[in-house]
Write a protein that holds these residues in place. Sequence first.
Motif, PDB file in Angstrom:
ATOM      1  N   THR A  51       0.823  -1.199   0.135  1.00 20.20           N
ATOM      2  CA  THR A  51      -0.022   0.050   0.166  1.00 20.20           C
ATOM      3  C   THR A  51       0.885   1.422   0.170  1.00 20.20           C
ATOM      4  N   GLY A  52       2.020   1.300   0.532  1.00 20.30           N
ATOM      5  CA  GLY A  52       2.876   2.430   0.791  1.00 20.30           C
ATOM      6  C   GLY A  52       3.792   1.945   1.559  1.00 20.30           C
ATOM      7  N   ASN A  53       5.134   2.747   1.081  1.00 21.23           N
ATOM      8  CA  ASN A  53       6.516   2.599   1.626  1.00 21.23           C
ATOM      9  C   ASN A  53       7.522   3.999   1.383  1.00 21.23           C
ATOM     10  N   PRO A  54       7.974   4.319   2.788  1.00 22.30           N
ATOM     11  CA  PRO A  54       8.602   5.612   2.463  1.00 22.30           C
ATOM     12  C   PRO A  54       9.550   5.913   1.555  1.00 22.30           C
ATOM     13  N   THR A  55      10.186   4.852   1.112  1.00 19.62           N
ATOM     14  CA  THR A  55      11.243   5.095  -0.031  1.00 19.62           C
ATOM     15  C   THR A  55      10.553   5.176  -1.280  1.00 19.62           C
ATOM     16  N   ARG A  56       9.543   4.155  -1.334  1.00 17.95           N
ATOM     17  CA  ARG A  56       8.648   4.360  -2.663  1.00 17.95           C
ATOM     18  C   ARG A  56       8.129   5.664  -2.707  1.00 17.95           C
ATOM     19  N   ALA A  57       7.540   6.238  -1.499  1.00 20.62           N
ATOM     20  CA  ALA A  57       6.762   7.721  -1.702  1.00 20.62           C
ATOM     21  C   ALA A  57       7.833   8.709  -2.051  1.00 20.62           C
ATOM     22  N   ALA A  58       9.089   8.520  -1.501  1.00 20.55           N
ATOM     23  CA  ALA A  58      10.128   9.552  -1.884  1.00 20.55           C
ATOM     24  C   ALA A  58      10.236   9.526  -3.423  1.00 20.55           C
ATOM     25  N   LEU A  59      10.504   8.554  -4.101  1.00 20.83           N
ATOM     26  CA  LEU A  59      10.472   8.329  -5.466  1.00 20.83           C
ATOM     27  C   LEU A  59       9.268   8.968  -6.207  1.00 20.83           C
ATOM     28  N   GLU A  60       8.146   8.544  -5.721  1.00 22.78           N
ATOM     29  CA  GLU A  60       6.737   9.065  -6.410  1.00 22.78           C
ATOM     30  C   GLU A  60       6.820  10.768  -6.305  1.00 22.78           C
ATOM     31  N   SER A  61       7.154  11.093  -5.216  1.00 25.85           N
ATOM     32  CA  SER A  61       7.043  12.719  -5.099  1.00 25.85           C
ATOM     33  C   SER A  61       8.210  13.280  -6.178  1.00 25.85           C
ATOM     34  N   ALA A  62       9.260  12.574  -6.161  1.00 25.10           N
ATOM     35  CA  ALA A  62      10.281  13.153  -7.010  1.00 25.10           C
ATOM     36  C   ALA A  62       9.717  12.885  -8.422  1.00 25.10           C
ATOM     37  N   LEU A  63       9.178  11.883  -8.803  1.00 26.77           N
ATOM     38  CA  LEU A  63       8.718  11.822 -10.287  1.00 26.77           C
ATOM     39  C   LEU A  63       7.777  12.855 -10.619  1.00 26.77           C
ATOM     40  N   ALA A  64       6.769  12.944  -9.659  1.00 25.45           N
ATOM     41  CA  ALA A  64       5.578  14.070  -9.784  1.00 25.45           C
ATOM     42  C   ALA A  64       6.227  15.409  -9.972  1.00 25.45           C
ATOM     43  N   ALA A  65       7.264  15.764  -9.143  1.00 23.26           N
ATOM     44  CA  ALA A  65       8.070  17.045  -9.422  1.00 23.26           C
ATOM     45  C   ALA A  65       8.538  17.045 -10.579  1.00 23.26           C
ATOM     46  N   GLU A  67       7.858  15.932 -13.493  1.00 24.04           N
ATOM     47  CA  GLU A  67       7.024  16.206 -14.552  1.00 24.04           C
ATOM     48  C   GLU A  67       6.171  17.648 -14.485  1.00 24.04           C
ATOM     49  N   GLY A  68       6.248  18.201 -13.283  1.00 21.40           N
ATOM     50  CA  GLY A  68       5.172  19.441 -12.787  1.00 21.40           C
ATOM     51  C   GLY A  68       4.015  18.853 -12.726  1.00 21.40           C
ATOM     52  N   GLY A  69       3.785  17.539 -12.050  1.00 21.71           N
ATOM     53  CA  GLY A  69       2.632  17.094 -11.791  1.00 21.71           C
ATOM     54  C   GLY A  69       2.472  17.052 -10.498  1.00 21.71           C
ATOM     55  N   ARG A  70       1.115  16.934  -9.749  1.00 19.68           N
ATOM     56  CA  ARG A  70       0.738  16.625  -8.619  1.00 19.68           C
ATOM     57  C   ARG A  70       0.987  15.579  -7.726  1.00 19.68           C
ATOM     58  N   HIS A  71       0.969  14.358  -8.457  1.00 17.77           N
ATOM     59  CA  HIS A  71       0.896  13.030  -8.031  1.00 17.77           C
ATOM     60  C   HIS A  71       1.731  12.026  -8.964  1.00 17.77           C
ATOM     61  N   GLY A  72       2.783  11.455  -8.130  1.00 18.12           N
ATOM     62  CA  GLY A  72       3.329  10.296  -8.946  1.00 18.12           C
ATOM     63  C   GLY A  72       3.096   8.781  -8.330  1.00 18.12           C
ATOM     64  N   LEU A  73       3.189   7.809  -9.141  1.00 22.18           N
ATOM     65  CA  LEU A  73       2.931   6.506  -8.639  1.00 22.18           C
ATOM     66  C   LEU A  73       4.176   5.745  -9.231  1.00 22.18           C
TER      67      LEU A  73
END
Length: 398
Positions: A51-65, A67-73
């Motif tokens: 469901t969620g992992n802090p290392t993955r969450a860091a990557l997801e927020s970097a991907l969003a940033a 691309e100028g997006g709000r959310h990354g997965l």
Amino acid sequence: MSNEYRIDTIAVHAGGTNDPLTGAVVPPIYQTTTYAQDELGGSPRWCYSRTGNPTRAALESALAALEGGRHGLAFASGIAAANAVLQTLSTGDHVVASRDLYGGCYRLFTKVFARFGVRFALVDATRTSEVVSALRPETRLVWLETPSNPLLRITDLRAVCSAVRRAAGPGVRILVDNTFATPVFQRPLELGADLVLHSTTKYIGGHCDVIGGGLITRDERLHADLRFLQNATGAIPGPQDCFLLLRGIRTLPLRVERHARNALRVANRLEADPEITRVTYPGLESHPQHALARAQSSGFGAIVSVELGGGVERVRALTSRLRLWPLAESLGGVRSLLCHPATMTHASVEPDARARVGITDALLRLSVGLEDPDDLADDFLAAVRATRRPLVHEGVPS
Ligand SMILES: *Cc1c(COP(=O)(O)O)cnc(C)c1O
């Protein structure tokens, strides 16, 4: 991370606030399946690593940033990300897709989702009018890839997005596979797309050592649906892979700028050689859509495709003589790689469909790496020269 920063700063900082426990400046690898909960019936931030992992969450927020997006997965592969997008659809839904498409996506459409009653129209997306006239009342998704793989055709994203919006309204989502261009050179969300897909296996990871995928959007509803599917169907990357991808992101702008400079040098040298019948690279003035590529993106990427006189036998002889260009699937890493699409990445595309888009048996795709570009060109051209004469004697048609 706020959009006030430019891409170099975003790449270095995104997803990387100091670790609250230790102050570590690099997000730690949270190698854990689960998290102890404080109380019965609470709603803890972390509960299970699918469901969620802090290392993955860091990557997801970097991907969003990036691309100028709000959310990354983040997903276990680019194809897993594509799969999640298609799982938002239902039987009877319709997709308009660029026919000049990554072979694995084409296979996922025609061999998997077609069985569940999702319909696909494959069009020449370089013609905006073809995309628009393929729209039907059941169309839910438009799937674009530019520059395309392996022929490097350019779709005018601004034109297609606004034409689709005019014709179809908000019920149709527009996805752009931005793997080849990277967010350093091209930002589809800013050009009107709803969703960006990456095979992070390629430039974002960048070191030929990790498989991954990503989806980025600004649309809350779409993000919620995709996040649900990420957890419900489970194709998530592990924390070690997320760590490697984040590490790749730190140098993404540096790497892709050098990749692109090298690619232009290699393309120029190959284009000047009379033995090579065609060199395709959006950065060459000879590319029929050079002006569009220049207007739409700030760089031309590092994939070059070439066609040799001498057909598939020449290709076979050539590949065995190259020293700096291993024959390998994939692209976008520090090492240069050579691919023969007809037998490799696009082998799952039927021969007549390959012929329709222009993937001949003599076509080679070069992923230009970070070696010295003159060493790369020298190696390639030496193999071209070494394979010339015997083939002429054998009378192999060109
Ligand atoms: C490689 C690739 C994919 C698939 O990604 P994987 O990480 O290999 O699953 C999708 N689209 C493009 C353009 C690619 O190059």
